[in-house]
Design a protein around this motif. Structure first.
Motif, PDB file in Angstrom:
ATOM      1  N   LEU A 387      -6.480   5.673  12.266  1.00 35.47           N
ATOM      2  CA  LEU A 387      -5.092   5.277  12.013  1.00 35.47           C
ATOM      3  C   LEU A 387      -4.375   6.278  11.119  1.00 35.47           C
ATOM      4  O   LEU A 387      -3.157   6.477  11.239  1.00 35.47           O
ATOM      5  CB  LEU A 387      -5.064   3.891  11.364  1.00 35.47           C
ATOM      6  N   LYS A 388      -5.102   6.947  10.234  1.00 32.34           N
ATOM      7  CA  LYS A 388      -4.489   7.894   9.317  1.00 32.34           C
ATOM      8  C   LYS A 388      -4.017   9.153  10.024  1.00 32.34           C
ATOM      9  O   LYS A 388      -2.975   9.729   9.679  1.00 32.34           O
ATOM     10  CB  LYS A 388      -5.477   8.247   8.209  1.00 32.34           C
ATOM     11  N   TRP A 393       0.657   5.294  18.767  1.00 33.61           N
ATOM     12  CA  TRP A 393      -0.196   4.169  19.176  1.00 33.61           C
ATOM     13  C   TRP A 393       0.474   3.532  20.390  1.00 33.61           C
ATOM     14  O   TRP A 393       1.608   3.058  20.321  1.00 33.61           O
ATOM     15  CB  TRP A 393      -0.328   3.160  18.046  1.00 33.61           C
ATOM     16  N   ALA A 406      -2.386  -4.959  12.628  1.00 31.37           N
ATOM     17  CA  ALA A 406      -2.655  -3.555  12.303  1.00 31.37           C
ATOM     18  C   ALA A 406      -1.548  -2.646  12.844  1.00 31.37           C
ATOM     19  O   ALA A 406      -1.169  -1.657  12.199  1.00 31.37           O
ATOM     20  CB  ALA A 406      -4.007  -3.141  12.869  1.00 31.37           C
ATOM     21  N   THR A 409       1.463  -2.893  10.465  1.00 28.32           N
ATOM     22  CA  THR A 409       1.196  -2.131   9.239  1.00 28.32           C
ATOM     23  C   THR A 409       1.289  -0.633   9.500  1.00 28.32           C
ATOM     24  O   THR A 409       1.834   0.126   8.691  1.00 28.32           O
ATOM     25  CB  THR A 409      -0.189  -2.485   8.698  1.00 28.32           C
ATOM     26  N   TYR A 410       0.752  -0.207  10.633  1.00 28.95           N
ATOM     27  CA  TYR A 410       0.810   1.208  11.017  1.00 28.95           C
ATOM     28  C   TYR A 410       2.251   1.682  11.127  1.00 28.95           C
ATOM     29  O   TYR A 410       2.601   2.787  10.671  1.00 28.95           O
ATOM     30  CB  TYR A 410       0.065   1.379  12.340  1.00 28.95           C
ATOM     31  N   ARG A 413       4.075   2.055   7.718  1.00 28.97           N
ATOM     32  CA  ARG A 413       3.664   3.238   6.956  1.00 28.97           C
ATOM     33  C   ARG A 413       4.177   4.548   7.555  1.00 28.97           C
ATOM     34  O   ARG A 413       3.862   5.615   7.053  1.00 28.97           O
ATOM     35  CB  ARG A 413       2.141   3.275   6.855  1.00 28.97           C
ATOM     36  N   GLY A 415       4.177   5.217  11.187  1.00 34.71           N
ATOM     37  CA  GLY A 415       3.666   5.507  12.517  1.00 34.71           C
ATOM     38  C   GLY A 415       4.665   5.164  13.615  1.00 34.71           C
ATOM     39  O   GLY A 415       5.633   4.429  13.409  1.00 34.71           O
ATOM     40  N   SER A 571      -1.049  14.833   9.034  1.00 34.96           N
ATOM     41  CA  SER A 571      -1.976  13.942   8.348  1.00 34.96           C
ATOM     42  C   SER A 571      -2.338  14.418   6.948  1.00 34.96           C
ATOM     43  O   SER A 571      -3.091  13.754   6.241  1.00 34.96           O
ATOM     44  CB  SER A 571      -3.261  13.804   9.175  1.00 34.96           C
TER      45      SER A 571
END
Length: 703
Positions: A387-388, A393, A406, A409-410, A413, A415, A571
């Motif tokens: 995920l980092k 996705w 998830a 949340t992704y 942050r 994503g 990343s």
């Protein structure tokens, strides 16, 4: 008293008009009416007495109004006097701008520029305060007015010489416009309510074509500031340069053929035959060089094959040019960027193929970009490491609550998520990921298929299709889709609709990230989207909008501040940049990095990897043909003088700039206009009073 526009004083000749009007009188004032003569034509009697002025006060008031009006238009002022070299009102101020850009590295240019700057300081020092600034891409003060004024009078020249000698030419490009504006702002400072006499900018530069003057066009110059240009001429005319050239059409560089280079030749060059090859450590060519013919004022593109061993860091060299400061280019092979993408949904098996099959085929792949697809089952949550690093996705099937949480949340942050609504069963997952109450209704169009009707081509997802030859989506048919109310989705924006008006593509903002929702499937069971040539481009645009998958530029320019995110992987938050001389400088992804001080290879290192960067001289520095001073004037720069030696006015009293400054500060014309209105008011009152008295006398005599 002095006048800024003395020709307007000729308007005072209009004073003769009131005098003439007062002297001309065709009829007598006293009248006697007779009823028997009322039908006869009137004939004014001739005056037997000589005309004379009866109302001197009215005459003087009218003449005074005209004189004051002419005086106001002449813009009078009193010139201030001050002793030179002091900070009192009327003192001269001079800013000496010294060009230290890469083009000043030509033979003898820097020494000549320093000598010219010192001469300018010496000649301006007897008139007032002096400041010195050096500039390349940006201006930096070397000696401020405060430093000059605080130093002892006999130590000022020594201080200026020390500061100028300590400067050195850089490898950066030139921005004369920003330097001139910085100097003008310094001269425009009032200094605690004090005013100044002559205010000049002495620009010491080679005035080459690549000096960037465009920003001067929209700049509002402070009044009373002049520019004196001191041009430093090279010992030899002409210059050829070597630069990295971009691929045609903005395509990704192809490392298999070699390094793509551009050879430029200035219009005033004497030579036209050159050689290009790889440079060895001893300065000679490594292998066979390419012969290049470039006439003056033109450029040529050459592809230099990689040396033995294939693509690697190297230096390309140009030979045949007498000025060598821009004849070597650092080259690094085009980097290959790896972008991880997560997929949650069903596998690639099945007949007909499912969404994952087409996704694997359509993800962009090339020599500079590699996409790795990590497939997960609908109930499997990817690991924290995945995920980092993942840039995208993709959700193509109903997922478990843990996966939906998830995903949200992704996105929060930062994503990017792409949700394909293959069926109405994805409503619960969509509600959890968007924090909205959404209902999906499966729609099968009555005419057997739907088309994209309205598309926002200004959005980054569709901007690549904005041109008319690419904007036709009418050949992509959708057999079914899922209808939803966009108003029910929090922070949703519709960027594409079907011809029925129902949303086709939505963008949902989530704090730092985004969720894209496609209301139909792209596989053959739902549409023809995956079979279209536009599908890979859409996925490429989606990856580009995340900031991942974009390789760093082929080169950076010395002295140019750049976002650290342009060379640090998505990343990674922090890295160390190692310069050619071995010094290390920290760089954070969200910062602007300004540590590319000189050409060469820079190594970006982070935990678990590194990247090499090529830094070269700004290509504009190779455009060394002299620029005519008229180009400055066309852009509104107040050029006062252009000569090989600095010439100052004999005194501040003889300076047009100082005169305009004094007049603009005093504004005596405003008081004169006020006096004109006052005189006219008094004249009106007196004239009205006299007219009433005459009317009374005339009426009494005719009663």
């Amino acid at each position: 008293m002095n006048f800024l526009a003395p020709l307007f004083l000729l308007g005072a000749l209009a004073i003769a008009a009131p005098v003439i009007f007062h002297l001309i009188r065709r009829t007598t004032r006293d009248r006697q009416r007779f009823g028997s003569l009322m039908f006869l034509e009137q004939t004014p009697p001739r005056l037997t007495k000589r005309s004379r002025i009866e109302h001197w006060l009215l005459l003087l008031l009218r003449a005074a109004a005209l004189a004051l009006l002419a005086l106001a238009f002449a813009r009078p002022f009193f010139r201030a006097k001050a002793e030179p070299g002091t900070s009192a009102d009327g003192a001269d101020r001079t800013v000496v701008l010294l060009d230290k850009s890469a083009s000043l590295r030509r033979d003898g240019m820097w020494d000549a520029a320093k000598e010219r700057a010192l001469t300018a300081v010496e000649q301006a020092s007897s008139k007032g305060d002096v400041a010195v600034m050096t500039f390349d891409r940006a201006a930096a003060p070397v000696m401020r007015f405060e430093d000059w004024h605080q130093a002892a009078p006999d130590a000022r020249m020594a201080l200026a010489k020390e500061r100028i000698e300590a400067a050195a030419p850089s490898w950066s490009g030139t921005n004369v416009a920003s330097a001139l504006m910085a100097a003008a702002e310094m001269l425009a400072e009032k200094g605690g309510g004090k005013s100044w006499g002559v205010r000049d900018v002495v620009l010491v530069t080679d005035a080459q074509e690549g000096c960037r003057l465009e920003a001067l066009q929209g700049y509002d110059w402070p009044k009373g500031i002049g520019i004196r240009i001191e041009t430093v001429a090279p010992k030899r005319a002409g210059n050829a340069g070597l630069q990295l050239a971009a691929e045609p059409g903005g395509t990704a560089p192809d490392a298999s053929k070699g390094a793509r280079l551009r050879v430029t030749n200035s219009p005033d060059a004497q030579g036209e035959s050159f050689e290009v090859g790889w440079q060895k450590t001893d300065g000679e060519f490594d292998g066979k060089a390419l012969s290049v013919y470039v006439p003056p004022g033109q450029s040529r593109i050459v592809v230099l094959p990689w040396p033995q061993g294939g693509p690697k860091n190297g230096r390309a060299m140009l030979r045949g040019d007498s000025e060598t400061f821009d004849n070597v280019v650092a080259v690094t092979p085009p980097p290959s960027v790896t972008v991880p993408v997560i997929h949650s949904g069903e596998g690639a098996g099945g007949d007909p193929p499912g969404p994952l099959f087409f996704l694997q085929k359509a993800l962009p792949a090339g020599p500079s970009l590699t996409v790795t697809l990590a497939h997960h089952a609908p109930d499997a949550v990817p690991t924290a490491d995945v995920l980092k690093t993942a840039a995208l996705w993709v959700i193509t099937a109903p997922v478990a609550k843990e996966v939906a949480a998830a995903v949200e949340t992704y996105a929060f942050r930062g994503g990017t998520v792409l949700i394909m609504l293959g069926s109405a069963a994805m409503a619960p997952a969509l509600q959890a990921m968007t924090s909205s109450t959404v209902t999906l209704t499966e729609v099968k169009p009555e005419k057997k298929y739907a088309l994209l009707g309205t598309i926002d081509f200004t959005h980054p997802l569709f901007s690549a299709f904005a041109e008319p030859r690419f904007s036709d989506f009418t050949k992509i048919r959708f057999w079914n889709y899922n209808r939803l109310d966009p108003a029910a989705v929090k922070d949703a924006k519709v960027i594409a609709r079907f011809d029925s008006g129902d949303p086709a593509v939505l963008e949902v903002k989530k704090e730092k990230g985004r969720i894209f929702v496609l209301t139909s499937g792209w596989h053959s069971a739902s549409s023809q989207l995956a079979l279209s040539s536009k599908f890979p481009s859409l996925l490429g645009s989606l990856l580009a909008s995340t900031g991942a998958g974009v390789p760093p530029p082929a080169q950076f320019f010395a002295g140019e501040p750049v976002p650290a995110a342009s060379f640090i992987p998505a990343s990674i938050e922090k890295a160390d940049v190692i310069s050619p001389d071995g010094k290390s400088a920290p760089a954070a992804r969200g910062d602007i990095f300004g540590g590319f001080a000189e050409p060469g290879w820079y190594h970006v290192k982070w935990e678990g990897g590194q990247r090499d960067l090529a830094v070269n001289t700004d290509p504009s520095e190779s455009r060394t043909a002299p620029l005519a001073v008229e180009e400055f004037e066309k852009l509104g720069a107040p050029v006062v003088n252009h000569a090989n030696t600095v010439k100052k006015p004999s005194s501040s009293e003889d300076s047009p700039a100082a005169a305009e400054e004094s007049e603009g500060r005093q504004k005596i014309w405003r008081w004169l206009i006020a006096a004109v209105f006052t005189v006219l008011l008094i004249e009106t009152l007196l004239g009205t009073r006299a007219a009433r008295r005459y009317s009374t006398i005339e009426g009494g005599s005719t009663a």
